[in-house]
Design an enzyme around this catalytic site. Sequence first.
Site, PDB file in Angstrom:
ATOM      1  N   ASP A 156     -10.168 -31.489 -13.624  1.00  0.00           N
ATOM      2  CA  ASP A 156     -10.033 -30.682 -14.837  1.00  0.00           C
ATOM      3  C   ASP A 156     -10.986 -31.180 -15.924  1.00  0.00           C
ATOM      4  O   ASP A 156     -11.581 -30.396 -16.662  1.00  0.00           O
ATOM      5  CB  ASP A 156      -8.594 -30.750 -15.374  1.00  0.00           C
ATOM      6  CG  ASP A 156      -7.635 -30.013 -14.453  1.00  0.00           C
ATOM      7  OD1 ASP A 156      -8.108 -29.482 -13.420  1.00  0.00           O
ATOM      8  OD2 ASP A 156      -6.427 -29.981 -14.762  1.00  0.00           O
ATOM      9  N   GLU A 205     -13.884 -32.614 -15.540  1.00  0.00           N
ATOM     10  CA  GLU A 205     -15.263 -32.187 -15.256  1.00  0.00           C
ATOM     11  C   GLU A 205     -15.442 -30.698 -15.598  1.00  0.00           C
ATOM     12  O   GLU A 205     -16.476 -30.294 -16.123  1.00  0.00           O
ATOM     13  CB  GLU A 205     -15.597 -32.456 -13.785  1.00  0.00           C
ATOM     14  CG  GLU A 205     -15.867 -33.925 -13.518  1.00  0.00           C
ATOM     15  CD  GLU A 205     -15.921 -34.268 -12.028  1.00  0.00           C
ATOM     16  OE1 GLU A 205     -16.731 -35.136 -11.665  1.00  0.00           O
ATOM     17  OE2 GLU A 205     -15.143 -33.663 -11.241  1.00  0.00           O
ATOM     18  N   LYS A 208      -5.224  -6.332   2.677  1.00  0.00           N
ATOM     19  CA  LYS A 208      -4.508  -5.497   1.710  1.00  0.00           C
ATOM     20  C   LYS A 208      -3.837  -6.434   0.712  1.00  0.00           C
ATOM     21  O   LYS A 208      -2.834  -7.071   1.029  1.00  0.00           O
ATOM     22  CB  LYS A 208      -3.495  -4.611   2.417  1.00  0.00           C
ATOM     23  CG  LYS A 208      -2.839  -3.630   1.475  1.00  0.00           C
ATOM     24  CD  LYS A 208      -2.090  -2.565   2.242  1.00  0.00           C
ATOM     25  CE  LYS A 208      -1.450  -1.550   1.313  1.00  0.00           C
ATOM     26  NZ  LYS A 208      -0.472  -2.130   0.396  1.00  0.00           N
ATOM     27  N   LYS A 232     -10.830   0.995   7.161  1.00  0.00           N
ATOM     28  CA  LYS A 232     -11.579   2.048   6.475  1.00  0.00           C
ATOM     29  C   LYS A 232     -12.768   2.503   7.317  1.00  0.00           C
ATOM     30  O   LYS A 232     -13.378   1.683   8.000  1.00  0.00           O
ATOM     31  CB  LYS A 232     -12.133   1.516   5.145  1.00  0.00           C
ATOM     32  CG  LYS A 232     -11.078   0.957   4.225  1.00  0.00           C
ATOM     33  CD  LYS A 232     -11.715   0.260   3.033  1.00  0.00           C
ATOM     34  CE  LYS A 232     -10.601  -0.283   2.146  1.00  0.00           C
ATOM     35  NZ  LYS A 232     -11.103  -1.003   0.982  1.00  0.00           N
ATOM     36  N   LYS A 290       0.417  -2.477   8.005  1.00  0.00           N
ATOM     37  CA  LYS A 290       1.294  -3.414   7.307  1.00  0.00           C
ATOM     38  C   LYS A 290       1.735  -4.555   8.209  1.00  0.00           C
ATOM     39  O   LYS A 290       2.042  -4.346   9.375  1.00  0.00           O
ATOM     40  CB  LYS A 290       2.545  -2.662   6.812  1.00  0.00           C
ATOM     41  CG  LYS A 290       2.224  -1.495   5.909  1.00  0.00           C
ATOM     42  CD  LYS A 290       1.959  -1.946   4.502  1.00  0.00           C
ATOM     43  CE  LYS A 290       3.259  -2.227   3.823  1.00  0.00           C
ATOM     44  NZ  LYS A 290       3.294  -1.989   2.416  1.00  0.00           N
ATOM     45  N   CYS A 312      30.491  21.130   4.280  1.00  0.00           N
ATOM     46  CA  CYS A 312      29.428  20.713   3.361  1.00  0.00           C
ATOM     47  C   CYS A 312      30.054  19.913   2.202  1.00  0.00           C
ATOM     48  O   CYS A 312      31.031  20.368   1.607  1.00  0.00           O
ATOM     49  CB  CYS A 312      28.706  21.947   2.832  1.00  0.00           C
ATOM     50  SG  CYS A 312      27.632  21.594   1.443  1.00  0.00           S
ATOM     51  N   CYS A 354      29.729  22.468  -1.050  1.00  0.00           N
ATOM     52  CA  CYS A 354      30.387  23.774  -1.181  1.00  0.00           C
ATOM     53  C   CYS A 354      31.508  23.992  -0.178  1.00  0.00           C
ATOM     54  O   CYS A 354      32.110  25.064  -0.137  1.00  0.00           O
ATOM     55  CB  CYS A 354      29.355  24.892  -1.092  1.00  0.00           C
ATOM     56  SG  CYS A 354      28.657  25.070   0.547  1.00  0.00           S
TER      57      CYS A 354
HETATM   58  S1  IVH Z   1      -8.346   1.023  -0.399  1.00  0.00           S
HETATM   59  C1  IVH Z   1      -8.167   5.564  -1.712  1.00  0.00           C
HETATM   60  N1  IVH Z   1      -8.357  -1.542  -0.067  1.00  0.00           N
HETATM   61  O1  IVH Z   1      -3.015  -0.835  -1.555  1.00  0.00           O
HETATM   62  C2  IVH Z   1      -7.707   4.333  -1.126  1.00  0.00           C
HETATM   63  N2  IVH Z   1      -6.482  -0.607  -1.165  1.00  0.00           N
HETATM   64  O2  IVH Z   1      -1.703   2.305  -0.948  1.00  0.00           O
HETATM   65  C3  IVH Z   1      -8.109   3.161  -1.872  1.00  0.00           C
HETATM   66  N3  IVH Z   1      -4.830  -2.250  -1.913  1.00  0.00           N
HETATM   67  O3  IVH Z   1      -2.503   1.051  -4.312  1.00  0.00           O
HETATM   68  C4  IVH Z   1      -7.358   2.006  -1.425  1.00  0.00           C
HETATM   69  N4  IVH Z   1      -5.895  -4.009  -1.165  1.00  0.00           N
HETATM   70  O4  IVH Z   1      -3.849  -0.931  -4.772  1.00  0.00           O
HETATM   71  C5  IVH Z   1      -7.662  -0.507  -0.545  1.00  0.00           C
HETATM   72  N5  IVH Z   1      -8.564  -3.794   0.297  1.00  0.00           N
HETATM   73  C6  IVH Z   1      -7.872  -2.781  -0.198  1.00  0.00           C
HETATM   74  C7  IVH Z   1      -6.639  -2.938  -0.857  1.00  0.00           C
HETATM   75  C8  IVH Z   1      -5.960  -1.814  -1.332  1.00  0.00           C
HETATM   76  C9  IVH Z   1      -4.823  -3.574  -1.807  1.00  0.00           C
HETATM   77  C10 IVH Z   1      -3.736  -1.480  -2.542  1.00  0.00           C
HETATM   78  C11 IVH Z   1      -4.159  -0.449  -3.513  1.00  0.00           C
HETATM   79  C12 IVH Z   1      -3.306   0.758  -3.239  1.00  0.00           C
HETATM   80  C13 IVH Z   1      -2.491   0.336  -2.066  1.00  0.00           C
HETATM   81  C14 IVH Z   1      -2.632   1.346  -0.943  1.00  0.00           C
END
Ligand code: IVH
Length: 718
Positions: free
Chosen positions: A49, A51, A135, A309, A333, A427, A430
Site C-alpha cells: 500500500d 508503494e 457472465k 455470442k 448458467k 374454479c 368463480c
Molecule cells: S452480453 C444484448 N456479456 O447478463 C445482450 N452480458 O441477461 C448483451 N452480463 O443484464 C449482454 N456479463 O448485464 C453479456 N459478458 C457478458 C455479460 C453479460 C454479464 C449480464 C448483463 C445482462 C445479463 C444477461
Amino acid sequence: MNELTKKYLNFDHTTVDTSTIRVIFDELIAVLSHHNCQYYELASPEISDGEYDILFSLLKQLEEEYPEQKNLNSPTLKIWTASLADWFTKAEHPIPLISLSNSYNTQDLLDRDKQLKRIAEKEWLDQWSYNVDPKLDGSSVEIVYRKGHYLQAITRWDGTIGEDITNNVSKLRNIPLYIKAFSELDEVRLRWEIVLPINSFEAINKELIKSWDAVFANPRNAAAWTLRQRDSQIVYERGLVIFIYDVLSGLLFDKQTDQMQYLIDSWIPVHAWKKYGVSLDQVVEICKDTKVISQLESDNIEMDGLVIKVNDMKAREIFGSTEHHPRRAMAFKFPTKQVAARIHSVTYQVGRTWAITPVAELEPIALWGVTISRATLHNFDNTQSLDIRIGDRVRVQRSGEVIPYILGPILSRREWVERPIGIPEICPVCSTPTLQNDTEVAIVCPSLNCEGKIVQQMQHLVAKNCLNIQWLWASIIELLVQQRYLNNPADLFWLSSKWIELKTLQWIGDKKIWKILEEIEWTKTKELWRRIHGFWIKFVWKKVSQDLSKWFSSWRAEKGNNKDAHRTDLLTFFSDDNYLTELYGLGKQTIESVGAWSNSQQTIALIEALDEEEVKVVLDNMSIRGWSLSGKKFVITWSFEQYSRDQLSDFVIHEGGALSSSVSKNTDYLLCWEKAWSKLTKAKEAWVTILKLSEFFELTGKTIQTKKPTVQQTGLFG
Ligand code: IVH
C-alpha cells in the site's frame, strides 16, 4: 514487479519537461490502473500500500506542476469531486438494454444453433463462429462517451429507462473518464457490468457484522446498493470495478473479436478470461468442462455463467432478436443454489394463461439473499409425476431472477403423514366446475364469464406494452369486472357511455374517472400493434404484434387497398396463412394461433363491437407516405453497411411496397448487399430483378436520412 513500476518508484525528476510529461502521465496512469486491477480484481497485489501511495502522490504532484497537460483519465480526478445529484434523475436508453435468454444445459445451445442455421439458410449465410465470455454477476450499466469524454452512466432498470448514476460511476476504480481513441467520435454508447470483487464484499460484511448491521447477501446486491448511494465517495471506497462487454452504438466492426481487441487497445477494462473464435463443438466442450467452471467460480469476481455470442456482426444483425433477447447470444448458467423448505399448504391461482395452477406455501426460508415463502408448482402433472405432497420437505431452486421453483420432495425426510395435492374440482374464483384440456396438461376454468380470467385479460390489455392506460389500476379493474362493467376487451371502449353510472361507484372519484376515460379515448389513435398485443392471442407477444402490424400494411399495399384500414381486413390478414408463412420470423405455431383466433366466434363479436364504437385502426407509424414502390413485392436480404434491415423494410412499406422473406416467382425485386451477390443463384433462377442499394434509391427517388453510425479508427492515442 514490472519495469514501469520500478521506473516510477525510483523516479528521476530530471527526465520531466514539457516534451516528456504527456508520456509520463500516460505511463504512470497505466501503472496505477495495473495495480488497481491486481488489488481489486485479482486480489493479488504486487506492491505494498505504501508503494502504491508513492506512485499516486507522484502523479498528483506532477499534475500540479503541469496542470494544462493533465490527463483527463487520471485516477486523481476520481476521489475528491463532490456529489452532484441529490437524487437520481431518469434517463433513456436509445437502444434498449435487452437481456439474454438462459440455458442450463448444452442441449439448449445446440437447439439455438439449429434455429440460427434455419434463419441463416434463408440469408445465404453459411458460417459463423462463437465467442465465450464470462457472465459477470453485477449491475448492468450503459455509458455514453462524447468525443472521448465520459458523459453519462445509466442503470439498466427496465431496459428502456434507467437512473442517471453518472457521478457515482465516475468514481469507480477502473473507469476510463477519457478515451483518446474515441476523441473524433461524436457519441459512443457502451454496455458494461459493475461488480464488487469478492474480497471487498467479504471485508464489507465483516465490518457490518462488527457494527451489528445487516450484511449483504451477495456481491451483486452490495454492488447495486452501493451504486444507488447519494454520497459518491462510498462508491470509491467500496472498490467497485467495471468491465465492458458490448458496444451499443458508435463503433462498427465486422467481428466481435476485433471490437474487443480495439477496446483493449484503447485501455478499456475487459475481463481477462475469454475464449474467442471457437466452433459449436468447442463451445459445448467449454461449457461441460468442470475445470473451467471451478476456475471461474473461484475467481475474485462473481460470475454466474458463461455468455455464448456469435462473433460475426453481420450474422448478429441477420439473426435479430425476440422481444426480450437477442438471438445472437445466450447465457449458459452455472448450476444454481438450492435449499430445503417445508410445504405447509397449497393454494390455487388463475394464472396469466387462464390455467389454474397450484402454488406451494412454504415455511419462509432464506435463499441466496431473498426470503422465499411461495413457489410455483407449475401444473398438476408436475406435482403428480414428482409426487409432491403437502407437508413434504422439498428442494427449492432459485436461479438468477427466475421465480423460485420446486425440484422435488426429499423422500428421506418424509414422515408419512403428508397429504397429496388435490386437483381443484371448481374454479377458485368463480366456482365453475373445472375442465382438463385434452391437448395440454392444464386444468382450466371453462367459464367465459370467470372474473379471474377477465381480470387477467383486462390487466394485460391496459398494460404498458399494450394500450398503456396508466390510471386503470389493478384494483379499479377488479372493481369494474366485479360490477360487470368490463366483461371483454370491447367493453373498455363502451365505458365512456356509462360515466354517470361510474360516478356512483365508491372510491374511484370524479377526477380519476375523467382521467381513465380520457386515456381510453387516446388509445383510439395509438399504434395498431398495441391493440394486437392487447388481444392476448397465444404466441403473439409484443415483437410479434409489431411485426404483424407492419406486415399488415404491406399485405394491404399488395392487395391494392390503400384506403383506411378496416378491422375485418385484419381478420382476413390473420387467416391468410399462405401469406403469413412467407414472412420473416413468424413460426408455424404463431400462424396457427392467429388463424384460430380470427375465426373464433368471440373474436368476431369483439371486432363487431369495436366497429360499432368506430374505433379507428390507425396504422400510425407504418402509414404509407409515398407510392413509388406501390404494389411491388420485395425481398430484402443480408444486412447493409449503412442501414439496418428494419430501416430498409420500413422504408419499403412507407413507399407502398410489400415484403416477404424468401424469393418466389411473385417477387419483383431482391434488394441485396453487394458482397453477397455470388450466392444469389435462387434469385437468378427465379428471374428476379436484383437491386443494389444505389439502384433501389434511384427507383424511389428518395433516400433514408439517418445512417447507422460508423467508426473512424484512430488507433491508440492516434
Ligand atoms: S452480453 C444484448 N456479456 O447478463 C445482450 N452480458 O441477461 C448483451 N452480463 O443484464 C449482454 N456479463 O448485464 C453479456 N459478458 C457478458 C455479460 C453479460 C454479464 C449480464 C448483463 C445482462 C445479463 C444477461
